[in-house]
Design a protein around this motif. Structure first.
Motif, mmCIF file in Angstrom:
data_model
loop_
_atom_site.group_PDB
_atom_site.id
_atom_site.type_symbol
_atom_site.label_atom_id
_atom_site.label_comp_id
_atom_site.label_asym_id
_atom_site.label_seq_id
_atom_site.Cartn_x
_atom_site.Cartn_y
_atom_site.Cartn_z
ATOM 1 N N UNK A 288 0.810 -1.226 0.000
ATOM 2 C CA UNK A 288 0.000 0.000 0.000
ATOM 3 C C UNK A 288 0.840 1.271 0.000
ATOM 4 N N UNK A 289 2.177 1.133 0.131
ATOM 5 C CA UNK A 289 3.043 2.311 0.113
ATOM 6 C C UNK A 289 4.303 1.979 -0.675
ATOM 7 N N UNK A 290 4.920 3.002 -1.227
ATOM 8 C CA UNK A 290 6.122 2.800 -2.022
ATOM 9 C C UNK A 290 7.319 2.583 -1.112
ATOM 10 N N UNK A 291 8.421 2.088 -1.693
ATOM 11 C CA UNK A 291 9.643 1.899 -0.922
ATOM 12 C C UNK A 291 10.145 3.243 -0.392
ATOM 13 N N UNK A 292 9.981 4.309 -1.191
ATOM 14 C CA UNK A 292 10.406 5.638 -0.769
ATOM 15 C C UNK A 292 9.607 6.091 0.450
ATOM 16 N N UNK A 293 8.315 5.852 0.430
ATOM 17 C CA UNK A 293 7.478 6.228 1.570
ATOM 18 C C UNK A 293 7.839 5.406 2.817
ATOM 19 N N UNK A 294 8.141 4.151 2.610
ATOM 20 C CA UNK A 294 8.542 3.297 3.733
ATOM 21 C C UNK A 294 9.862 3.787 4.332
ATOM 22 N N UNK A 295 10.815 4.158 3.484
ATOM 23 C CA UNK A 295 12.097 4.679 3.960
ATOM 24 C C UNK A 295 11.900 5.973 4.744
ATOM 25 N N UNK A 296 11.045 6.854 4.262
ATOM 26 C CA UNK A 296 10.778 8.105 4.979
ATOM 27 C C UNK A 296 10.145 7.833 6.341
ATOM 28 N N UNK A 297 9.258 6.826 6.416
ATOM 29 C CA UNK A 297 8.630 6.474 7.695
ATOM 30 C C UNK A 297 9.670 5.988 8.700
ATOM 31 N N UNK A 298 10.660 5.264 8.207
ATOM 32 C CA UNK A 298 11.724 4.781 9.097
ATOM 33 C C UNK A 298 12.590 5.934 9.582
ATOM 34 N N UNK A 299 12.930 6.869 8.676
ATOM 35 C CA UNK A 299 13.722 8.045 9.063
ATOM 36 C C UNK A 299 12.969 8.848 10.121
ATOM 37 N N UNK A 300 11.661 9.039 9.923
ATOM 38 C CA UNK A 300 10.856 9.788 10.903
ATOM 39 C C UNK A 300 10.874 9.073 12.259
ATOM 40 N N UNK A 301 10.779 7.743 12.255
ATOM 41 C CA UNK A 301 10.783 6.982 13.508
ATOM 42 C C UNK A 301 12.118 7.132 14.233
ATOM 43 N N UNK A 302 13.230 7.154 13.480
ATOM 44 C CA UNK A 302 14.543 7.337 14.097
ATOM 45 C C UNK A 302 14.670 8.723 14.715
ATOM 46 N N UNK A 303 14.106 9.688 14.034
ATOM 47 C CA UNK A 303 14.167 11.059 14.562
ATOM 48 C C UNK A 303 13.327 11.167 15.844
ATOM 49 N N UNK A 304 12.139 10.549 15.849
ATOM 50 C CA UNK A 304 11.270 10.612 17.023
ATOM 51 C C UNK A 304 11.915 9.947 18.242
#
Length: 634
Positions: A613-629
């Motif tokens: 349901x999401x692109x690899x780029x969107x998945x990568x951005x979600x991981x970056x956001x989680x690391x920042x949080x």
């Protein structure tokens, strides 16, 4: 209360007083199916006059309905309590029964004869003082006879009676008895059974069970009951052994009282005796032996007491208090014998919990040295242990523990293995000896630590563990995340499943055992890289929860991030970038995750991304956001 009720109450009180100070013997009956174990126990209960009239009436009725002995009482039905057992005429569960004579009290465990219930037999034998191994005189020594004998030698059973039963069906033949005895002796030469007594008997007819009878005048040894009434119990043996008390809990009701509570596993202790606490090695002297009923002048094996010491020393649950002259040993790596008791096989490298005495620690079987064929005693190579398998294994713990070799102490040398995810008991084992490297290898102190290394990189160390089916997109997403982190100036390293198998893990295949070892090695490498202050990205199918938990346990709190790349099987199979699913469907690729090898879905990942349901780029951005949080990156 009526006069009759008063008489009954008085009779019960007199009965209890009569048996209060008698010694107790725990024993088991074991052997192959239909060798007469339950019949023997039923006979013992019947002859000890411990059955009430309603029980006798019920057993007579049941004998007509379920019995196999014609018009006679089927004594086995006194023990075989499960409906399935009565209908099949076999014993499935371990049935415990109490009876007594004028000389001693007894607790007997009737253990199953079927191979699939071997673990039940092992459980019953672990707390027994003696064993009665039943052998059908007609059939002689069978596979399960050998299996149970080997298990008894493993657990250090000191008293074994080989009861050659059903002599009435071979015309009470001395020649047949001698033949079976010699057959068993030939097999037993390969075992470590210190005392073996042979008794010919008929459990059904009663010959040599309580008294000798007249059918075997050629036999001059003890009857079974005479043997059981005189054999030494373990409490007597344990009181001569070195003092050990595994600490169950620290008793601190007030500031003036600090005691250490547990059951004395062996030996004797008195106030004034010097002790050593293992694994710390600290010493002191006993000042008091406290119990609820008052202080004792001495404590012996089998008693639960609280020890108070002269000195304030640090002692925790799981520590072992020993006599100072012969203290327990300490180690964190062992050679062991393991009996596997679960349908899911034991795999080297998989983490388990080990309960040893009162302490629970993390444990890993690092190697199966060999598996034992109980029929031939042959040592066979094995990559895993299946249900009822018995193997000699090397075991590694996450910390040093106090122990004794099992042959010296069952309490401080016997252990169980527990599945970390389900808390099920999956195996039992015996510590044979500590490995020399356990004492020779030590952690070397270094001045530059993880925090110092991470500080120079301006980041917090972390391990991003991407898990999911083949074709889910793990490697693609991990590569994108690393590129984004690199662009930000972060220090990273990407461990990819295929790449690692070209070097570090090139010797591993795709069996379950090899998959476990594959992830164990990768987890250790990830730990070292995190210690270097890096952000590590790991892209592996890693199908088993246990190995992912192992990787998590290697990291400090907050360092491990499990990312479940949650892609449905049909989507991953439709992508099939390497053509692996097509090969697996054609049967050309065995043990392929999702097809003929299981994938255990993460239960509580730090992050879940769905590439359907999401692109690899969107998945990568979600991981970056989680690391920042989580403060890994700014």
């Amino acid at each position: 209360m009526s006069h009759s009720s008063e008489l009954i109450a008085e009779d019960i009180e007199q009965y209890l007083k009569a048996h209060e100070h008698k010694g107790l013997l725990r024993f088991i009956t074991c052997g192959s199916v239909d060798d007469g174990k339950s019949t023997l126990i039923g006979r013992l209960l019947f002859e000890s006059k411990l059955l009430f009239e309603d029980q006798l009436a019920a057993i007579e009725s049941d004998s007509k309905k379920y019995g196999t002995q014609g018009t006679e009482i089927d004594f086995a039905l006194l023990v075989d309590g499960l409906a399935a057992e009565r209908e099949q005429g076999i014993t499935i569960d371990v049935a415990y029964r109490f009876f007594s004579t004028n000389k001693r009290k007894f607790i007997v465990a009737d253990t199953p004869g079927h191979e699939q219930y071997t673990r039940n037999m092992f459980t019953g034998a672990s707390s027994a003082d003696a064993a009665i191994l039943m052998v059908d005189a007609r059939h002689g020594i069978l596979t399960q006879t050998r299996r149970h004998s080997f298990l008894m030698s493993l657990i250090g059973m000191r008293h074994v009676v080989v009861a050659i039963n059903k002599m009435d069906l071979v015309d009470y033949s001395k020649a047949r008895f001698d033949q079976v005895v010699e057959e068993y002796r030939e097999f037993a030469r390969q075992l470590e059974l210190p005392e073996i007594t042979f008794i010919p008997m008929s459990a059904l007819k009663g010959d040599n069970v309580i008294e000798h009878g007249h059918n075997m005048p050629w036999y001059h040894g003890p009857s079974l009951m005479a043997y059981l009434e005189t054999v030494e119990v373990d409490e007597e043996y344990l009181q001569r052994a070195p003092f050990r008390i595994p600490v169950q809990w620290v008793n601190r009701p007030n500031l003036d009282f600090r005691g250490f509570t547990g059951m004395v596993a062996s030996g004797v202790i008195k106030p004034g005796d010097a002790i050593r606490v293992q694994p710390s090695g600290k010493t002191s002297k006993v000042s008091r032996i406290y119990t609820f009923d008052g202080d004792l002048d001495e404590a012996v094996a089998g008693q639960s007491v609280t020890l108070l010491l002269e000195d304030e020393i640090d002692i925790s649950r799981g520590d072992v208090i020993s006599g100072i002259e012969q203290p327990a040993q300490t180690a964190d790596q062992f050679e062991t014998t393991v009996v596997w008791m679960h349908d899911t096989p034991l795999l080297p490298g998989r983490p388990y919990l080990m309960k040893l005495g009162t302490q629970t620690v993390s444990a890993t079987v690092t190697k199966i040295k060999h598996q034992v064929n109980v029929n031939t005693m042959e040592q066979m190579a094995a990559k895993q242990l299946d249900l009822n398998g018995i193997g000699v294994c090397t075991l590694s713990l996450d910390r040093a523990v106090a122990f004794d070799p099992y042959q010296e102490s069952q309490d401080t040398g016997g252990f169980i293995l527990i599945d970390r995810m389900t808390n099920n008991t999956v195996g039992a084992g015996m510590l044979r000896f500590a490995l020399r490297r356990s004492q020779n290898i030590h952690m070397q102190h270094v001045d530059i630590d993880k925090q110092s290394r991470a500080l120079t990189k301006g980041q917090k160390p972390a391990v991003l563990w991407l898990t999911g089916l083949s074709g889910a997109g793990k490697s693609t997403i991990a590569n994108l995340v690393e590129k984004k982190l690199h662009a930000r100036g972060n220090h990273t390293y990407l461990l990819d499943g295929d790449n690692v198998r070209h070097g570090l893990n090139r010797d591993l295949g795709f069996t379950n055992a090899d998959r476990v070892e594959n992830i164990r090695r990768v987890a250790e490498v990830a730990r070292l890289m995190a210690d270097a202050g890096l952000i590590v990205l790991s892209a592996f199918i890693s199908p088993f929860r246990g190995e992912r938990q192992l990787a998590r346990d290697l990291m400090e709190d907050g360092e491990f991030f499990e990312v479940f790349v949650d892609t449905p099987l049909e989507v991953a199979e439709e992508r099939d970038p390497k053509g692996l699913y097509r090969k697996a469907r054609r049967g050309e690729l065995k043990n392929f995750t999702g097809i003929d090898s299981a994938y255990e879905v993460p239960e509580a990942p730090e992050l879940r991304v769905n590439t359907a349901t999401m692109s690899a780029e969107e998945a990568a951005d979600a991981i970056i956001d989680a690391l920042r949080e989580r403060g890994v990156i700014a």
